[in-house]
Design a protein around this motif. Structure first.
Motif, PDB file in Angstrom:
ATOM      1  N   THR A  88       0.971  -1.242  -0.099  1.00  0.00           N
ATOM      2  CA  THR A  88      -0.071   0.079   0.134  1.00  0.00           C
ATOM      3  C   THR A  88       0.844   1.118  -0.011  1.00  0.00           C
ATOM      4  O   THR A  88       0.402   2.257   0.548  1.00  0.00           O
ATOM      5  N   ALA A 140      -0.790   4.209  -1.660  1.00  0.00           N
ATOM      6  CA  ALA A 140      -1.958   4.794  -0.831  1.00  0.00           C
ATOM      7  C   ALA A 140      -1.180   5.649   0.172  1.00  0.00           C
ATOM      8  O   ALA A 140      -1.692   6.978   0.582  1.00  0.00           O
ATOM      9  N   THR A 141       0.004   5.308   0.790  1.00  0.00           N
ATOM     10  CA  THR A 141       0.460   5.821   1.647  1.00  0.00           C
ATOM     11  C   THR A 141       1.146   7.070   1.136  1.00  0.00           C
ATOM     12  O   THR A 141       1.125   8.527   2.013  1.00  0.00           O
ATOM     13  N   ILE A 162      -2.123   9.601   0.545  1.00  0.00           N
ATOM     14  CA  ILE A 162      -2.785  10.194   1.881  1.00  0.00           C
ATOM     15  C   ILE A 162      -1.580  11.253   2.386  1.00  0.00           C
ATOM     16  O   ILE A 162      -2.006  12.254   2.808  1.00  0.00           O
ATOM     17  N   LEU A 208     -10.317  12.733   8.198  1.00  0.00           N
ATOM     18  CA  LEU A 208     -10.556  11.379   7.493  1.00  0.00           C
ATOM     19  C   LEU A 208      -9.399  10.912   6.947  1.00  0.00           C
ATOM     20  O   LEU A 208      -9.177   9.386   7.068  1.00  0.00           O
ATOM     21  N   LEU A 209      -8.423  11.676   6.530  1.00  0.00           N
ATOM     22  CA  LEU A 209      -7.179  11.048   5.903  1.00  0.00           C
ATOM     23  C   LEU A 209      -6.383  10.280   7.061  1.00  0.00           C
ATOM     24  O   LEU A 209      -5.658   9.475   6.958  1.00  0.00           O
ATOM     25  N   MET A 216      -7.427   9.115   9.833  1.00  0.00           N
ATOM     26  CA  MET A 216      -7.957   7.921  10.374  1.00  0.00           C
ATOM     27  C   MET A 216      -7.662   6.770   9.303  1.00  0.00           C
ATOM     28  O   MET A 216      -7.440   5.724   9.543  1.00  0.00           O
ATOM     29  N   ALA A 217      -7.715   7.165   8.075  1.00  0.00           N
ATOM     30  CA  ALA A 217      -7.269   6.198   6.721  1.00  0.00           C
ATOM     31  C   ALA A 217      -5.859   5.786   6.925  1.00  0.00           C
ATOM     32  O   ALA A 217      -5.423   4.647   6.572  1.00  0.00           O
ATOM     33  N   SER A 218      -5.102   6.606   7.410  1.00  0.00           N
ATOM     34  CA  SER A 218      -3.469   6.297   7.469  1.00  0.00           C
ATOM     35  C   SER A 218      -3.299   5.339   8.616  1.00  0.00           C
ATOM     36  O   SER A 218      -2.324   4.527   8.687  1.00  0.00           O
ATOM     37  N   VAL A 257      -4.721   2.567   8.879  1.00  0.00           N
ATOM     38  CA  VAL A 257      -5.052   1.330   7.973  1.00  0.00           C
ATOM     39  C   VAL A 257      -3.850   1.201   6.906  1.00  0.00           C
ATOM     40  O   VAL A 257      -3.527   0.093   6.716  1.00  0.00           O
ATOM     41  N   TYR A 258      -3.609   2.176   6.153  1.00  0.00           N
ATOM     42  CA  TYR A 258      -2.903   2.109   5.102  1.00  0.00           C
ATOM     43  C   TYR A 258      -1.444   2.629   5.167  1.00  0.00           C
ATOM     44  O   TYR A 258      -0.709   2.385   4.512  1.00  0.00           O
ATOM     45  N   SER A 259      -0.930   3.269   6.314  1.00  0.00           N
ATOM     46  CA  SER A 259       0.268   3.698   6.370  1.00  0.00           C
ATOM     47  C   SER A 259       1.050   3.309   7.696  1.00  0.00           C
ATOM     48  O   SER A 259       1.493   4.160   8.409  1.00  0.00           O
TER      49      SER A 259
END
Length: 171
Positions: free
Chosen positions: A41, A44-45, A48, A75-76, A78-80, A82-84
Protein backbone atom coordinates in the motif's frame (compact mmCIF):
# COMPACT_ATOMS: atom_id res chain seq x y z
CA UNK A 1 4.07 38.02 10.12
CA UNK A 2 2.22 37.88 13.43
CA UNK A 3 -0.89 39.50 11.98
CA UNK A 4 -0.84 37.00 9.09
CA UNK A 5 -0.64 34.09 11.55
CA UNK A 6 -3.48 35.47 13.64
CA UNK A 7 -5.77 35.96 10.67
CA UNK A 8 -5.85 32.25 9.78
CA UNK A 9 -5.65 28.83 11.50
CA UNK A 10 -1.86 28.75 11.42
CA UNK A 11 -1.15 26.07 14.02
CA UNK A 12 -3.72 23.66 12.66
CA UNK A 13 -2.25 23.99 9.17
CA UNK A 14 1.23 23.43 10.57
CA UNK A 15 0.15 20.29 12.42
CA UNK A 16 -1.54 18.91 9.30
CA UNK A 17 1.57 19.57 7.19
CA UNK A 18 3.76 17.92 9.85
CA UNK A 19 1.43 14.92 9.93
CA UNK A 20 1.70 14.54 6.17
CA UNK A 21 5.48 14.93 6.29
CA UNK A 22 5.75 12.32 9.02
CA UNK A 23 3.54 9.89 7.09
CA UNK A 24 5.66 10.50 4.00
CA UNK A 25 8.96 10.04 5.84
CA UNK A 26 8.19 6.49 7.05
CA UNK A 27 8.35 4.81 3.59
CA UNK A 28 11.51 6.75 2.75
CA UNK A 29 13.55 5.41 5.65
CA UNK A 30 15.69 2.48 4.68
CA UNK A 31 14.68 0.22 7.55
CA UNK A 32 10.93 0.63 7.07
CA UNK A 33 11.01 0.55 3.25
CA UNK A 34 10.95 -3.23 3.10
CA UNK A 35 8.04 -3.37 5.55
CA UNK A 36 6.09 -0.79 3.53
CA UNK A 37 6.73 -2.63 0.27
CA UNK A 38 5.54 -5.91 1.79
CA UNK A 39 2.24 -4.32 2.69
CA UNK A 40 1.68 -3.28 -0.92
CA UNK A 41 0.00 0.00 0.00
CA UNK A 42 2.91 2.32 -0.62
CA UNK A 43 0.92 4.19 -3.28
CA UNK A 44 -1.91 4.82 -0.81
CA UNK A 45 0.61 6.01 1.78
CA UNK A 46 2.08 8.53 -0.64
CA UNK A 47 -1.35 9.70 -1.71
CA UNK A 48 -2.61 10.14 1.86
CA UNK A 49 0.55 12.00 2.93
CA UNK A 50 0.61 14.33 -0.08
CA UNK A 51 -3.10 15.17 0.12
CA UNK A 52 -2.70 15.83 3.83
CA UNK A 53 0.20 18.22 3.21
CA UNK A 54 -1.79 20.01 0.50
CA UNK A 55 -4.77 20.29 2.86
CA UNK A 56 -2.50 21.84 5.51
CA UNK A 57 -1.19 24.46 3.09
CA UNK A 58 -4.72 25.20 1.86
CA UNK A 59 -5.86 25.78 5.45
CA UNK A 60 -3.32 28.63 5.53
CA UNK A 61 -4.18 30.03 2.11
CA UNK A 62 -7.98 29.68 2.28
CA UNK A 63 -9.16 30.02 5.88
CA UNK A 64 -12.78 30.15 4.71
CA UNK A 65 -12.56 26.47 3.74
CA UNK A 66 -11.15 25.42 7.12
CA UNK A 67 -14.08 23.19 8.09
CA UNK A 68 -13.96 21.13 4.89
CA UNK A 69 -10.17 20.89 4.94
CA UNK A 70 -10.16 19.96 8.62
CA UNK A 71 -12.65 17.20 7.92
CA UNK A 72 -10.48 15.94 5.04
CA UNK A 73 -7.44 15.92 7.36
CA UNK A 74 -9.35 13.96 10.02
CA UNK A 75 -10.59 11.37 7.51
CA UNK A 76 -7.12 10.99 5.97
CA UNK A 77 -5.60 10.60 9.43
CA UNK A 78 -8.02 7.81 10.24
CA UNK A 79 -7.31 6.16 6.88
CA UNK A 80 -3.58 6.40 7.54
CA UNK A 81 -4.03 4.02 10.47
CA UNK A 82 -4.92 1.25 8.02
CA UNK A 83 -2.81 2.20 5.01
CA UNK A 84 0.33 3.75 6.44
CA UNK A 85 1.95 1.57 9.11
CA UNK A 86 -0.49 2.33 11.92
CA UNK A 87 -0.76 5.97 10.98
CA UNK A 88 2.98 6.60 10.94
CA UNK A 89 3.31 4.71 14.21
CA UNK A 90 0.45 6.78 15.67
CA UNK A 91 2.47 10.02 15.51
CA UNK A 92 1.30 11.18 12.07
CA UNK A 93 -2.24 10.09 12.78
CA UNK A 94 -2.29 11.98 16.09
CA UNK A 95 -0.87 15.15 14.53
CA UNK A 96 -3.41 14.95 11.69
CA UNK A 97 -6.33 14.43 14.05
CA UNK A 98 -5.23 17.30 16.27
CA UNK A 99 -4.61 19.64 13.32
CA UNK A 100 -7.93 18.74 11.69
CA UNK A 101 -9.92 19.38 14.86
CA UNK A 102 -8.09 22.67 15.42
CA UNK A 103 -8.94 23.72 11.87
CA UNK A 104 -12.62 22.95 12.40
CA UNK A 105 -12.73 24.69 15.78
CA UNK A 106 -10.85 27.85 14.71
CA UNK A 107 -12.93 31.01 14.34
CA UNK A 108 -11.69 34.30 12.95
CA UNK A 109 -10.98 36.92 15.59
CA UNK A 110 -12.99 40.07 15.06
CA UNK A 111 -10.91 43.22 15.30
CA UNK A 112 -11.69 45.41 18.26
CA UNK A 113 -13.62 48.43 17.12
CA UNK A 114 -11.76 51.69 17.29
CA UNK A 115 -13.37 54.66 18.92
CA UNK A 116 -14.58 56.09 15.64
CA UNK A 117 -15.97 52.77 14.41
CA UNK A 118 -18.19 52.35 17.44
CA UNK A 119 -19.62 55.88 17.47
CA UNK A 120 -23.04 56.66 16.15
CA UNK A 121 -24.39 60.12 15.39
CA UNK A 122 -26.35 60.05 18.63
CA UNK A 123 -23.18 59.40 20.67
CA UNK A 124 -21.08 62.05 18.94
CA UNK A 125 -21.86 65.03 21.23
CA UNK A 126 -21.18 62.98 24.38
CA UNK A 127 -17.92 61.69 22.94
CA UNK A 128 -16.88 65.22 22.03
CA UNK A 129 -17.59 66.35 25.60
CA UNK A 130 -15.50 63.54 27.01
CA UNK A 131 -12.70 64.22 24.57
CA UNK A 132 -12.50 67.91 25.38
CA UNK A 133 -12.90 68.26 29.11
CA UNK A 134 -13.95 71.44 30.85
CA UNK A 135 -10.39 71.97 32.09
CA UNK A 136 -9.07 71.98 28.53
CA UNK A 137 -11.77 74.41 27.46
CA UNK A 138 -10.94 76.74 30.34
CA UNK A 139 -7.25 76.70 29.37
CA UNK A 140 -8.08 77.48 25.76
CA UNK A 141 -10.45 80.26 26.83
CA UNK A 142 -7.83 81.68 29.18
CA UNK A 143 -5.21 81.68 26.42
CA UNK A 144 -7.54 83.35 23.95
CA UNK A 145 -8.41 86.11 26.44
CA UNK A 146 -4.79 86.85 27.20
CA UNK A 147 -3.63 86.65 23.63
CA UNK A 148 -0.26 85.42 22.50
CA UNK A 149 1.44 88.85 22.66
CA UNK A 150 0.63 89.45 26.32
CA UNK A 151 1.83 85.95 27.24
CA UNK A 152 5.19 86.66 25.61
CA UNK A 153 5.51 89.93 27.51
CA UNK A 154 4.58 88.40 30.85
CA UNK A 155 6.95 85.50 30.28
CA UNK A 156 9.85 87.84 29.49
CA UNK A 157 9.54 90.00 32.61
CA UNK A 158 8.98 88.47 35.99
CA UNK A 159 7.73 90.90 38.68
CA UNK A 160 9.50 90.63 42.02
CA UNK A 161 6.29 91.13 43.97
CA UNK A 162 3.05 89.54 42.67
CA UNK A 163 1.02 92.27 44.39
CA UNK A 164 2.91 94.90 42.40
CA UNK A 165 1.65 93.53 39.08
CA UNK A 166 -1.17 95.65 37.63
CA UNK A 167 -4.63 94.11 37.74
CA UNK A 168 -6.36 93.49 34.40
CA UNK A 169 -10.06 93.70 33.99
CA UNK A 170 -11.71 90.70 32.32
CA UNK A 171 -12.95 91.43 28.85
Amino acid sequence: MKSWRRSRPFWSGLLIVLAGAELLSIPFTLDALSVAILFGTVGATYLIALVMMIAGVLVWLQPGQRVFLGLVAILLSMASFVYSNLGGFLIGMGLGLLGGTLAIAWTPVSRPASRLDSLSLRDLPGAARKLVSSETLSRVGHWSRRGPASSRISASREPADPAAEPQRSPQ
